[in-house]
Design a protein around this motif. Structure first.
Motif, PDB file in Angstrom:
ATOM      1  N   SER A   1       2.933  10.870  -0.519  1.00 50.92           N
ATOM      2  CA  SER A   1       2.230   9.375  -0.395  1.00 50.92           C
ATOM      3  C   SER A   1       3.375   8.282  -0.604  1.00 50.92           C
ATOM      4  O   SER A   1       4.123   8.414  -1.595  1.00 50.92           O
ATOM      5  N   TYR A   2       3.384   7.037   0.132  1.00 52.05           N
ATOM      6  CA  TYR A   2       4.049   5.959  -0.218  1.00 52.05           C
ATOM      7  C   TYR A   2       3.384   4.873  -0.487  1.00 52.05           C
ATOM      8  O   TYR A   2       2.173   4.462  -0.081  1.00 52.05           O
ATOM      9  N   ILE A   3       3.721   3.941  -1.612  1.00 48.39           N
ATOM     10  CA  ILE A   3       3.093   2.761  -1.820  1.00 48.39           C
ATOM     11  C   ILE A   3       4.313   1.896  -1.660  1.00 48.39           C
ATOM     12  O   ILE A   3       5.226   1.915  -2.498  1.00 48.39           O
ATOM     13  N   THR A   4       3.826   0.904  -0.653  1.00 50.98           N
ATOM     14  CA  THR A   4       5.173  -0.189  -0.605  1.00 50.98           C
ATOM     15  C   THR A   4       4.720  -1.464  -0.737  1.00 50.98           C
ATOM     16  O   THR A   4       3.299  -1.550  -1.164  1.00 50.98           O
TER      17      THR A   4
ATOM     18  N   THR B   1       1.796  -8.181  -1.904  1.00 52.65           N
ATOM     19  CA  THR B   1       1.297  -7.341  -0.872  1.00 52.65           C
ATOM     20  C   THR B   1       1.649  -5.974  -1.234  1.00 52.65           C
ATOM     21  O   THR B   1       2.584  -5.384  -1.760  1.00 52.65           O
ATOM     22  N   ILE B   2       0.683  -4.983  -1.022  1.00 55.08           N
ATOM     23  CA  ILE B   2       0.716  -3.517  -1.235  1.00 55.08           C
ATOM     24  C   ILE B   2       0.391  -2.995  -0.077  1.00 55.08           C
ATOM     25  O   ILE B   2      -0.738  -3.420   0.695  1.00 55.08           O
ATOM     26  N   ARG B   3       0.882  -1.658   0.438  1.00 55.00           N
ATOM     27  CA  ARG B   3       0.559  -0.842   1.281  1.00 55.00           C
ATOM     28  C   ARG B   3       0.495   0.735   0.792  1.00 55.00           C
ATOM     29  O   ARG B   3       1.504   0.901   0.081  1.00 55.00           O
ATOM     30  N   PHE B   4      -0.645   1.321   1.244  1.00 55.95           N
ATOM     31  CA  PHE B   4      -0.853   2.732   1.169  1.00 55.95           C
ATOM     32  C   PHE B   4      -0.497   3.468   2.492  1.00 55.95           C
ATOM     33  O   PHE B   4      -0.970   3.039   3.646  1.00 55.95           O
TER      34      PHE B   4
END
Length: 253
Positions: A192-195, A225-228
């Motif tokens: 899993s990445y959180i960017t 800004t965050i992305r899963f």
């Protein structure tokens, strides 16, 4: 002539006290806070002094929400040293201003302290905030990871991702439980990445497997800004899901 003199003296007697009141020096009121930020439901202390001494008199403690008007929330009696101290427990999130006001007396004009801003943080579920999902069919709701239920959650397949723009919310932390959703096909593994919405990785959880307990992740945020973004491995990617359990952001909004 005598009558005119009496009238002028009387007029002066009326005007002079008014001029004195208008020229009266205001009370000096100070204010300080024990912290500049606090979590919703926690307390802080606003304290200060009034000079010259007004022991036994009162000051009004006032609050102002962003864009709102000043509201008196409590009245405090000054101590023998003309000091006040009040414990405040905010009931609403966001930046809030506080001040103290000493009413005018027969010899002094009203005194108002400088305002002090306290950022009041609270945890907000991401699923309750506007987000962008690609594609828009990402599952939102309850999910299970190794039999544990998580509400307000997301399940995302390979090639999908979810974004949030938190501009203006003053968020500084993200917390979430991450694991392979129990609805995934047997043998599913992944990362899993959180960017920050671009190429900068805020968190990476490797070697995740189905039937493995969800991992608790706490991430500091310096981005709006965050992305899963999941990276899944499975013999059938159409039934492989990365689970993000109960994601919440810590925001002063």
């Amino acid at each position: 002539m005598r009558k005119l003199f009496i009238v002028l003296v009387a007029a002066a007697a009326i005007v002079l006290p008014m001029q004195g009141a208008e020229a009266a020096t205001a009370y000096t009121v100070t204010a300080s806070v024990s912290t500049s930020s606090v979590d919703l439901g926690k307390s802080f202390v606003l304290s200060g002094t009034v000079s010259p001494s007004a022991k036994g008199k009162t000051v009004k403690i006032q609050r102002q929400y962003a864009g709102g008007s000043w509201t008196t929330i409590v009245t405090k009696t000054l101590s023998s040293t003309s000091k006040y101290s009040v414990k405040i427990t905010p009931s609403k999130g966001g930046p809030t201003k506080y001040r103290a006001v000493k009413a005018a007396s027969s010899t002094r004009a009203q005194g108002i302290s400088s305002s002090r801003t306290v950022k009041v943080y609270r945890w907000l579920y991401l699923t309750g905030l506007p987000g962008t999902y690609t594609p828009p069919t990402i599952y939102r709701g309850y999910m299970y990871v190794k039999g544990t239920q998580f509400a307000h959650s997301l399940s995302i397949k390979q090639g999908e991702y979810a974004d949030w723009n938190l501009a203006g919310k003053g968020c500084n932390r993200l917390k979430v439980y991450i694991g392979i959703d129990d609805d995934s096909v047997s043998g599913t593994t992944g990362t899993s990445y959180i960017t920050n919405g671009g190429l900068d990785v805020l968190n990476a959880e490797n070697t995740l497997e189905k039937n493995q307990s969800a991992r608790y992740v706490l991430v500091s945020l310096a981005t709006t800004t965050i992305r899963f973004l999941p990276g899944l491995n499975s013999s059938d990617l159409s039934t492989a899901w990365m689970g993000y359990g109960s994601p919440q952001v810590h925001c002063a909004a």
